[in-house]
Design a protein around this motif. Structure first.
Motif: not given
Length: 414
Positions: A55, A168-169, A172, A175-176
């Motif tokens: 992230q 998905e990780n 994510e 997304r974060r």
């Protein structure tokens, strides 16, 4: 950012995270207006190993690219790779359609979607369903059936899937970072967008993208993707071999590989020495550069032979006539084309995005082939006639829901 003239690509790799922003000119040509590249520490072999680090790295590369481009990024295409990626070649058919009605886009969308109907499960995320050939009333070799007549329509497709959790990780982490996903693109397909010509794909060619954590192999025949495989070994393993063989730090091994590495040890002066820091009380070690390069050559040669073996796994007796195209950061290794020429039959070249005038000099490097290809993918496929084809998801029982497909059947291709 809601400008259709802007394209955004994020390449989240094992060694670097790269964000590129381009703008479509009035002529349709693209121009890179922002780039940001930061080291990657949260990925291993194409899989997220530390979500918070990924992230932060995405955010850092985004900020750098946004400042250069003067735009705020809200969505992006993201590359995905890793040994969790799989594929299957399938055929689906639509029978008993009205013979007096021309084939339309809805017919094609139905039969193409059906290719993933019974070969995927809840653990799979469909990345791409790529039509390779169409047949009308049993006659194959149709490239574009729209407007044609026939009572049956068949399609042969290359279906690419990723492990749902691994995908998905990655999503994510994006997304974060405050960015929504426009699409996940298999990295070998993205690299092909920026490095392969249409003629090469028609003739048949093998693209080998040797990155930091994975070696991505894709085979193209008759203009379409035929075979894909992700080998979970690449440039990082070369660095690790150096570190173990000469008892030195990984960072020092990587720096030495970039400065002194060569894939053909016999072309290196045997009198040259490489100075490497050691552990503990051992401050430095002097090693022969030829011995140093022999370690590199052994591992790179192994990777190239593994890539060569993919031709047989694809069911081909001979390597495609278009030969081998090397790209990815490791393609910069001196001597790698000569080494590949000893292993690979046919021509060998380096896949460079240099033919695009919109590529800045600092990005004119095979290490950026995937990121640049993602920009091209955005420009070429975002507004495609069938955007849902690559995003079609099966129901949890493995079949697509609804009476929409009651005339469509599926046959897997052996």
């Amino acid at each position: 950012m809601k400008n259709e003239n802007i394209q955004v690509a994020i390449d989240v790799g094992t060694t670097k995270v790269c964000t590129l922003i381009s703008k479509a000119e009035a002529t349709g040509a693209l121009r890179v207006i922002g780039s940001g590249t930061v080291p990657s520490r949260g990925m291993q072999k194409g899989i997220v190993s530390n979500l918070s680090e990924v992230q932060q790295e995405i955010q850092a590369s985004l900020r750098e690219a946004e400042v250069q481009a003067g735009v705020k990024v809200t969505s992006a295409y993201v590359g995905i790779t890793g040994s969790h990626v799989s594929y299957v070649n399938c055929r689906a058919s639509m029978d008993n359609r009205p013979n007096g009605t021309p084939i339309g886009s809805e017919d094609i969308a139905q039969v193409v979607k059906a290719c993933c109907a019974e070969r995927t499960g809840p653990e799979d995320r469909v990345l791409h369903v790529i039509p390779r050939d169409y047949g009308i009333d049993g006659n194959w070799g149709v490239h574009d059936p729209i407007g044609m007549y026939g009572s049956s329509l068949e399609v042969e497709s290359h279906v690419v899937m990723a492990d749902h959790t691994a995908a998905e990780n990655l999503v994510e982490a994006l997304r974060r970072s405050g960015v929504s996903l426009r699409g996940l693109v298999l990295e070998p397909l993205a690299s092909a967008e920026s490095t392969l010509s249409r003629d090469e794909k028609e003739m048949g060619v093998v693209l080998v993208d040797i990155g930091g954590g994975t070696t991505d192999v894709s085979i193209f025949l008759e203009g379409s993707i035929w075979h894909t495989n992700i080998i979970p070994a690449a440039g990082f393993q070369v660095t690790r071999d150096i570190s173990i063989a000469f008892t030195t730090f990984s960072l020092a091994a990587e720096e030495a590989k970039l400065r002194f590495g060569h894939a053909m040890p016999d072309e290196v002066d045997e009198r040259e020495q490489v100075r490497l820091p050691g552990f503990g009380n051992q401050s430095y070690t002097q090693v022969s550069r030829r011995d140093f390069c022999s370690v590199i050559s052994d591992r790179v040669g192994e990777l190239l032979r593994m890539a060569r073996a993919e031709v047989g796994k694809a069911g081909l007796e001979n390597a495609p006539a278009g030969g081998l195209v090397l790209t990815g950061g490791t393609a910069n290794l001196p001597g790698i084309r000569d080494l590949a020429g000893e292993i690979w039959p046919g021509p060998v070249r380096t896949g460079m995005p240099a033919s695009y005038t919109w590529v800045p000099e600092e990005l004119d490097d095979p290490a950026f082939a995937t990121a640049l290809g993602l920009l091209l993918w955005d420009a070429r496929h975002s507004h495609a006639a069938f955007p849902a084809v690559a995003k079609a998801k099966p129901a949890r029982n493995g079949s697509l829901v609804g009476s929409l497909f009651n005339r469509v059947t599926l046959r897997s291709q052996a």
